[in-house]
Design an enzyme around this catalytic site. Structure first.
Site, short mmCIF file in Angstrom:
data_model
loop_
_atom_site.label_atom_id
_atom_site.label_comp_id
_atom_site.label_asym_id
_atom_site.label_seq_id
_atom_site.Cartn_x
_atom_site.Cartn_y
_atom_site.Cartn_z
N LYS A 106 -12.01 44.73 2.50
CA LYS A 106 -12.21 43.31 2.75
C LYS A 106 -11.51 42.94 4.05
O LYS A 106 -10.29 43.00 4.14
CB LYS A 106 -11.69 42.44 1.60
CG LYS A 106 -12.05 40.97 1.79
CD LYS A 106 -11.56 40.11 0.64
CE LYS A 106 -12.06 38.68 0.80
NZ LYS A 106 -11.73 38.09 2.12
N ASP A 165 -10.37 40.56 7.26
CA ASP A 165 -9.90 39.20 7.46
C ASP A 165 -10.33 38.72 8.84
O ASP A 165 -9.59 38.78 9.81
CB ASP A 165 -8.38 39.15 7.32
CG ASP A 165 -7.84 37.73 7.23
OD1 ASP A 165 -8.67 36.80 7.10
OD2 ASP A 165 -6.62 37.55 7.28
N GLU A 187 -6.76 42.68 2.81
CA GLU A 187 -6.99 41.50 1.98
C GLU A 187 -7.44 41.88 0.57
O GLU A 187 -7.28 41.11 -0.36
CB GLU A 187 -8.06 40.62 2.61
CG GLU A 187 -7.53 39.60 3.60
CD GLU A 187 -8.28 38.30 3.45
OE1 GLU A 187 -9.52 38.32 3.40
OE2 GLU A 187 -7.62 37.25 3.39
#
Length: 340
Positions: free
Chosen positions: A50, A52, A192
Site C-alpha cells: 500500500k 502513500d 502503510e
C-alpha cells in the site's frame, strides 16, 4: 469476438480473447479499495504494497498523453518527468493505473510529496528537489482494446510485458500467498499496509470488495471545517477541526494539532483565512472548542491516527498534508469490512 491485435495482446490465450472490447475514449474513474480487517485469504488473492501517494491514471492515444488525478484533474504540468517517461514507451495507445509517490530512504513519504503537489510553473517544477516515482499496477487499455474485463493476473502480465520499467517508472510487484507475517513485516518496514486484490477479478470503475485495504494503523482523509488560534510562540493556527460526511451532514471527528512545520502553519493559515465563515459547518452541537474560526468545508487533509475513541473522535491524530485529488463530499468515515 475474434480480435486481430498486435504486440502483447497476441500472446493472450484464446480463452481470454473474447473478453477484449474496443476501447472508448475516456479512461473513466479508478477502481477503489475497501478498508478491511480481514486476515484470512485463499490462493485466489494477490498482495501489493500500500503506497502513500496520489492516484494517477495515465492515458495515451496517437496524438496525446494525459496524466489525470482520481477526480480527472490534469497533472502533466506538475509531473512532466512522468509524462515524458511514458511518452518514450513503444506503446502509443494505452491507459494505465498507478500511484505516484515521493520516496525518502526507501519509503513513500506523503509529506515530501506535498512539496510537489500543486506546482505547475515549469521553473518551480524544475527547481523542486522532490523526485517522484510512478508505480504502475494495472492496465485498462492497450492498442485500442479495453482490457478491464480480463482477470487481474492477466492484466498485470500484459502491463509488465508492454512497458519498459526504468526510473521514474516502476512495476508494482505482488505476493501470491498471505500469512500474518506478511502484514507484520510491511508495518515493521514502515509501509502503510497491504492491498489485497482478487486475482481473477475484472477492473471496475468504482469502489469494490475485490480490492481490500489492510492498514497498519488508522489514517484517512478528513474535511477541514475550522481551526483554533495559536498559543504561545506558535504561528498560523493551533489545530485544525476535522470532519467527515454522513447522510449529507458534516460530522466532527476531532482536532489535529501536530504534524506541521512553520511554513505549513503560515501557508495553510492564509488559505483558511480566505475560506472563513460565520457559522459552524458541522452538525449542531458537536464541537466544544473555544475561540474557533469556522471555514467553508472545502479543503481535504490526510491524517494519521491510532484509532477511533468510543466517543467517535480521533486518538493521537497527526497531520500529513492536503489532498487535491479528492473533493470534500467524497470524505466519509471508513468502516472496515469483516474479517471472514
Amino acid at each position: 469476438m475474434t480480435a486481430s491485435v498486435n504486440g502483447p495482446l497476441d500472446r493472450l490465450p484464446d480463452g481470454r480473447r473474447h473478453l477484449l472490447r474496443p476501447a472508448g475514449t475516456a479512461p473513466g474513474s479508478p477502481m477503489l479499495a475497501t478498508l478491511s480487517s480481514r486476515r484470512d485469504f485463499d490462493e485466489e488473492w494477490i498482495f501489493e504494497r500500500k503506497l502513500d501517494g496520489v492516484r494517477v491514471l495515465a492515458t495515451r492515444t496517437e496524438d496525446e498523453l494525459r496524466l489525470l488525478s482520481r477526480g480527472g484533474k490534469p497533472l502533466n504540468a506538475t509531473y512532466p518527468e512522468i509524462a515524458e517517461a511514458l511518452a518514450m514507451q513503444d506503446r502509443h495507445d494505452f491507459t494505465v493505473d498507478g500511484e505516484l509517490v515521493a520516496l525518502w530512504r526507501g519509503r513513500t513519504d506523503f509529506a515530501r510529496l506535498q512539496q510537489r503537489m500543486g506546482l505547475t510553473a515549469p521553473a518551480a517544477v524544475r527547481a523542486s528537489r522532490v523526485r517522484v516515482t510512478y508505480y504502475l499496477f494495472d492496465l485498462l487499455r492497450l492498442d485500442g482494446y479495453d482490457t478491464t474485463r480480463l482477470p487481474l493476473r492477466t492484466r498485470k502480465r500484459l502491463l509488465r510485458d508492454a512497458f519498459g520499467f526504468r526510473p521514474p517508472l516502476r512495476f508494482t510487484p505482488h505476493r501470491n500467498h498471505y500469512d500474518d507475517s506478511l502484514l507484520d513485516q510491511a508495518c515493521a518496514d514502515g509501509w502503510e499496509g497491504l492491498i489485497a486484490k482478487r486475482a481473477d477479478a475484472p477492473y471496475v470503475h468504482r469502489r469494490s470488495t475485490d480490492w481490500l485495504k489492510l492498514k497498519c494503523s488508522g489514517g484517512q482523509e478528513f474535511v477541514i471545517g475550522g481551526f483554533t488560534e495559536p498559543a504561545g510562540r506558535r504561528v498560523g493556527f493551533g489545530a485544525l477541526l476535522l470532519g467527515y460526511y454522513q447522510d449529507g451532514r458534516l460530522h466532527y471527528a476531532g482536532k489535529v494539532g501536530t504534524g506541521y512545520d512553520t511554513a505549513t502553519l503560515r501557508s495553510l493559515r492564509r488559505r483558511l483565512d480566505g475560506l472563513e465563515r460565520q457559522r459552524s459547518p458541522f452538525a449542531d452541537g458537536e464541537v466544544r472548542e473555544r475561540a474557533v474560526h469556522w471555514v467553508r468545508p472545502e479543503l481535504v487533509a490526510q491524517v494519521a491516527f491510532t484509532e477511533w475513541t468510543t466517543a467517535g473522535l480521533l486518538r493521537h491524530p497527526r497531520y500529513l498534508g492536503l489532498r487535491d485529488d479528492k473533493t470534500a463530499h467524497e470524505v466519509v468515515r471508513e468502516q472496515p469490512a469483516g474479517r471472514s
